[in-house]
Design an enzyme around this catalytic site. Sequence first.
Site, PDB file in Angstrom:
ATOM      1  N   THR A 207       0.818  -1.241   0.276  1.00  0.00           N
ATOM      2  CA  THR A 207       0.044   0.011  -0.071  1.00  0.00           C
ATOM      3  C   THR A 207       0.867   1.110   0.012  1.00  0.00           C
ATOM      4  O   THR A 207       2.174   1.370   0.375  1.00  0.00           O
ATOM      5  CB  THR A 207      -1.134  -0.072   1.203  1.00  0.00           C
ATOM      6  OG1 THR A 207      -0.120  -0.111   2.455  1.00  0.00           O
ATOM      7  CG2 THR A 207      -1.807  -1.312   1.242  1.00  0.00           C
ATOM      8  N   ASP A 208       0.259   2.266  -0.284  1.00  0.00           N
ATOM      9  CA  ASP A 208       0.876   3.701  -0.283  1.00  0.00           C
ATOM     10  C   ASP A 208       0.513   4.394   0.984  1.00  0.00           C
ATOM     11  O   ASP A 208      -0.074   3.953   1.832  1.00  0.00           O
ATOM     12  CB  ASP A 208       0.461   4.445  -1.693  1.00  0.00           C
ATOM     13  CG  ASP A 208      -0.834   4.750  -1.566  1.00  0.00           C
ATOM     14  OD1 ASP A 208      -1.657   4.655  -0.730  1.00  0.00           O
ATOM     15  OD2 ASP A 208      -1.350   5.203  -2.887  1.00  0.00           O
ATOM     16  N   LEU A 209       0.898   5.515   1.034  1.00  0.00           N
ATOM     17  CA  LEU A 209       0.633   6.481   2.037  1.00  0.00           C
ATOM     18  C   LEU A 209      -1.063   6.551   2.341  1.00  0.00           C
ATOM     19  O   LEU A 209      -1.286   6.763   3.628  1.00  0.00           O
ATOM     20  CB  LEU A 209       0.973   7.857   1.879  1.00  0.00           C
ATOM     21  CG  LEU A 209       1.176   8.767   3.254  1.00  0.00           C
ATOM     22  CD1 LEU A 209       2.014   8.243   4.556  1.00  0.00           C
ATOM     23  CD2 LEU A 209       1.901  10.242   2.828  1.00  0.00           C
TER      24      LEU A 209
ATOM     25  N   ILE B 119      -4.072   2.385   0.253  1.00  0.00           N
ATOM     26  CA  ILE B 119      -4.557   1.747  -0.891  1.00  0.00           C
ATOM     27  C   ILE B 119      -3.351   1.047  -1.630  1.00  0.00           C
ATOM     28  O   ILE B 119      -2.081   1.435  -1.581  1.00  0.00           O
ATOM     29  CB  ILE B 119      -5.350   2.825  -1.706  1.00  0.00           C
ATOM     30  CG1 ILE B 119      -4.523   3.783  -2.540  1.00  0.00           C
ATOM     31  CG2 ILE B 119      -6.410   2.895  -1.117  1.00  0.00           C
ATOM     32  CD1 ILE B 119      -5.318   4.507  -3.533  1.00  0.00           C
TER      33      ILE B 119
END
Length: 131
Positions: A14-16, A19
Amino acid sequence: MSHRFEVRVYYEDTDLAGIVYYANYLKFIERARTEWVRGLGIDQSRLKAEQGLVFAVRRVEADYLTPARFDDVLEVETRVEELGGARITLAQTVRRGDETCFAARVQLVALSNEGRPLRLPPLLRRAIGAG
């Protein structure tokens, strides 16, 4: 004929925003393609060692439709769309339940160790049901 492969989204995927980072969908579909080929009874390491044949991605068309999130269980479906002399085009879809998160059309080519196109081996054509 389609193949299904399950993958869970880990924190590292996931990203920040929490997601799935867009490039990780490509990893998910790569894993699914590897398992699809294995499921056909094809040993890619042996194919390379004995016939000097490897598969390379030539083209990817991707649609990011709805985000997947940490801890989601996703299913990657792989279907053959087209089969050429040295080329396979696959449709790959990543779903969470009934919801499609990502869809891609992937064109693979069979290459020699020197990078030249090779005809798809009869063993693979038979396994796919095309020869």
